[in-house]
Scaffold this motif. Structure first.
Motif, PDB file in Angstrom:
ATOM      1  N   GLU A 161     -38.282   1.722  -2.358  1.00 13.53           N
ATOM      2  CA  GLU A 161     -38.614   1.165  -3.677  1.00 13.53           C
ATOM      3  C   GLU A 161     -39.699   0.100  -4.001  1.00 13.53           C
ATOM      4  OE1 GLU A 161     -34.595   0.237  -5.401  1.00 13.53           O
ATOM      5  OE2 GLU A 161     -34.000   2.172  -5.203  1.00 13.53           O
TER       6      GLU A 161
ATOM      7  N   VAL B 297     -42.663  -1.711  -6.905  1.00 13.18           N
ATOM      8  CA  VAL B 297     -42.786  -2.163  -8.353  1.00 13.18           C
ATOM      9  C   VAL B 297     -44.302  -1.820  -8.506  1.00 13.18           C
ATOM     10  CG1 VAL B 297     -43.015  -4.063  -9.795  1.00 13.18           C
ATOM     11  CG2 VAL B 297     -41.024  -3.857  -8.369  1.00 13.18           C
ATOM     12  N   PRO B 298     -44.610  -1.063  -9.734  1.00 13.41           N
ATOM     13  CA  PRO B 298     -46.202  -0.863  -9.817  1.00 13.41           C
ATOM     14  C   PRO B 298     -47.074  -2.213  -9.581  1.00 13.41           C
ATOM     15  CG  PRO B 298     -44.949   0.155 -11.390  1.00 13.41           C
ATOM     16  CD  PRO B 298     -43.968  -0.838 -10.706  1.00 13.41           C
TER      17      PRO B 298
ATOM     18  N   ARG C 281     -47.386   4.336 -10.351  1.00 19.47           N
ATOM     19  CA  ARG C 281     -46.269   5.243 -10.623  1.00 19.47           C
ATOM     20  C   ARG C 281     -46.303   6.566 -10.168  1.00 19.47           C
ATOM     21  NH1 ARG C 281     -42.791   2.221 -13.716  1.00 19.47           N
ATOM     22  NH2 ARG C 281     -43.710   0.698 -15.014  1.00 19.47           N
ATOM     23  N   ASN C 282     -47.465   7.145 -10.310  1.00 19.37           N
ATOM     24  CA  ASN C 282     -47.796   8.532  -9.709  1.00 19.37           C
ATOM     25  C   ASN C 282     -47.634   8.666  -8.192  1.00 19.37           C
ATOM     26  OD1 ASN C 282     -50.323   7.395  -9.147  1.00 19.37           O
ATOM     27  ND2 ASN C 282     -51.495   9.036 -10.173  1.00 19.37           N
TER      28      ASN C 282
ATOM     29  N   SER D 201     -44.986   7.775  -6.541  1.00 21.57           N
ATOM     30  CA  SER D 201     -43.707   8.133  -6.329  1.00 21.57           C
ATOM     31  C   SER D 201     -43.642   9.706  -5.750  1.00 21.57           C
ATOM     32  CB  SER D 201     -42.815   7.925  -7.770  1.00 21.57           C
ATOM     33  OG  SER D 201     -42.438   6.750  -7.978  1.00 21.57           O
TER      34      SER D 201
ATOM     35  N   SER E 287     -40.007   5.738  -4.654  1.00 24.73           N
ATOM     36  CA  SER E 287     -39.809   5.351  -6.070  1.00 24.73           C
ATOM     37  C   SER E 287     -40.569   4.050  -6.406  1.00 24.73           C
ATOM     38  CB  SER E 287     -38.302   5.214  -6.100  1.00 24.73           C
ATOM     39  OG  SER E 287     -37.989   5.288  -7.396  1.00 24.73           O
ATOM     40  N   VAL E 288     -41.327   4.577  -7.563  1.00 26.09           N
ATOM     41  CA  VAL E 288     -42.205   3.252  -8.205  1.00 26.09           C
ATOM     42  C   VAL E 288     -41.649   3.203  -9.513  1.00 26.09           C
ATOM     43  CG1 VAL E 288     -44.508   2.637  -8.473  1.00 26.09           C
ATOM     44  CG2 VAL E 288     -44.132   3.851  -6.834  1.00 26.09           C
ATOM     45  N   ASP E 289     -41.023   2.084  -9.778  1.00 24.35           N
ATOM     46  CA  ASP E 289     -40.317   1.811 -10.999  1.00 24.35           C
ATOM     47  C   ASP E 289     -40.024   0.128 -11.448  1.00 24.35           C
ATOM     48  OD1 ASP E 289     -39.082   2.657 -13.486  1.00 24.35           O
ATOM     49  OD2 ASP E 289     -37.126   2.972 -12.645  1.00 24.35           O
ATOM     50  N   GLY E 290     -39.769   0.074 -12.418  1.00 28.22           N
ATOM     51  CA  GLY E 290     -39.817  -1.223 -12.983  1.00 28.22           C
ATOM     52  C   GLY E 290     -41.053  -1.889 -13.387  1.00 28.22           C
ATOM     53  N   GLU E 291     -40.996  -3.102 -13.843  1.00 30.03           N
ATOM     54  CA  GLU E 291     -42.261  -3.767 -14.239  1.00 30.03           C
ATOM     55  C   GLU E 291     -43.386  -3.842 -13.359  1.00 30.03           C
ATOM     56  OE1 GLU E 291     -41.179  -7.509 -16.774  1.00 30.03           O
ATOM     57  OE2 GLU E 291     -39.333  -6.604 -17.455  1.00 30.03           O
TER      58      GLU E 291
ATOM     59  N   ARG F  44     -44.499  -2.384 -22.326  1.00 29.93           N
ATOM     60  CA  ARG F  44     -43.132  -2.844 -22.438  1.00 29.93           C
ATOM     61  C   ARG F  44     -42.793  -4.161 -23.205  1.00 29.93           C
ATOM     62  NH1 ARG F  44     -39.763  -1.034 -17.028  1.00 29.93           N
ATOM     63  NH2 ARG F  44     -40.272   0.806 -17.052  1.00 29.93           N
TER      64      ARG F  44
END
Length: 168
Positions: free
Chosen positions: A44, A46-47, A111-112, A114, A132-136, A143
């Motif tokens: 996992e 974070v961008p 993000r892409n 992921s 998985s790239v997610d979050g702030e 956001r």
């Protein structure tokens, strides 16, 4: 004389058997490269941050194998772009004389990025590696703008309901 003849025949037979056994071993012995990625590995991220995924490999001769990385778009493997213009790089680190790790390094992951990845050399293919790239991260501003609008809307509603109870 007869005993010498028997011993000579025995020695020749033993030598012939040893020679044939050694020759058979050298022709049929193959060395399979073993990729040691655990099943369903998940990373996992974070961008905007760096991420390093690994592919442990055991091999049989003194030169490390050439490891290729693939991202699976549906069921089709697509080679990962690790060119000098890409934000993705690779690195090989030897561990022992016949073991090492191939790293796929994401510099400022997007993000892409992921998806499902696999490392491969020859006929040896790793288990799936999920990224998985997610979050702030890279989209913090968007956001934060959205959350500020939501907070403003809530405060505005509370103010109106307090100041103008008949309207709400």
């Amino acid at each position: 004389m007869r005993l010498d003849y028997c011993l000579t025949t025995l020695h020749v037979s033993i030598l012939a058997a040893l020679f044939l056994t050694l020759d058979a071993d050298s022709q049929n012995s193959t060395c399979d490269i073993e990729i040691r990625v655990r099943r369903s590995t998940v990373y996992e991220a974070v961008p905007g941050k760096d991420l390093q995924i690994n592919c442990p490999v055991a091999f049989c001769n003194n030169s490390p194998p050439r490891i290729s990385w693939y991202k699976y778009e549906t069921t089709t493997p697509v080679p990962v772009d690790v060119s000098s213009s890409s934000h993705i790089k690779t690195r090989w680190t030897p561990l022992k004389p016949l073991e090492g790790i191939s790293y796929l390094i994401f510099q400022k992951i997007l993000r892409n990025d992921s998806g499902e990845y696999r490392c491969q050399t020859g006929d040896s293919v790793s288990h799936k590696i999920y990224v998985s790239v997610d979050g702030e991260g890279e989209s913090n501003v968007t956001r934060n703008d959205t959350s500020i609008r939501k907070m403003y809307s809530v405060v505005q509603q509370q103010c109106y309901s307090t100041c103008f109870p008949n309207l709400y």
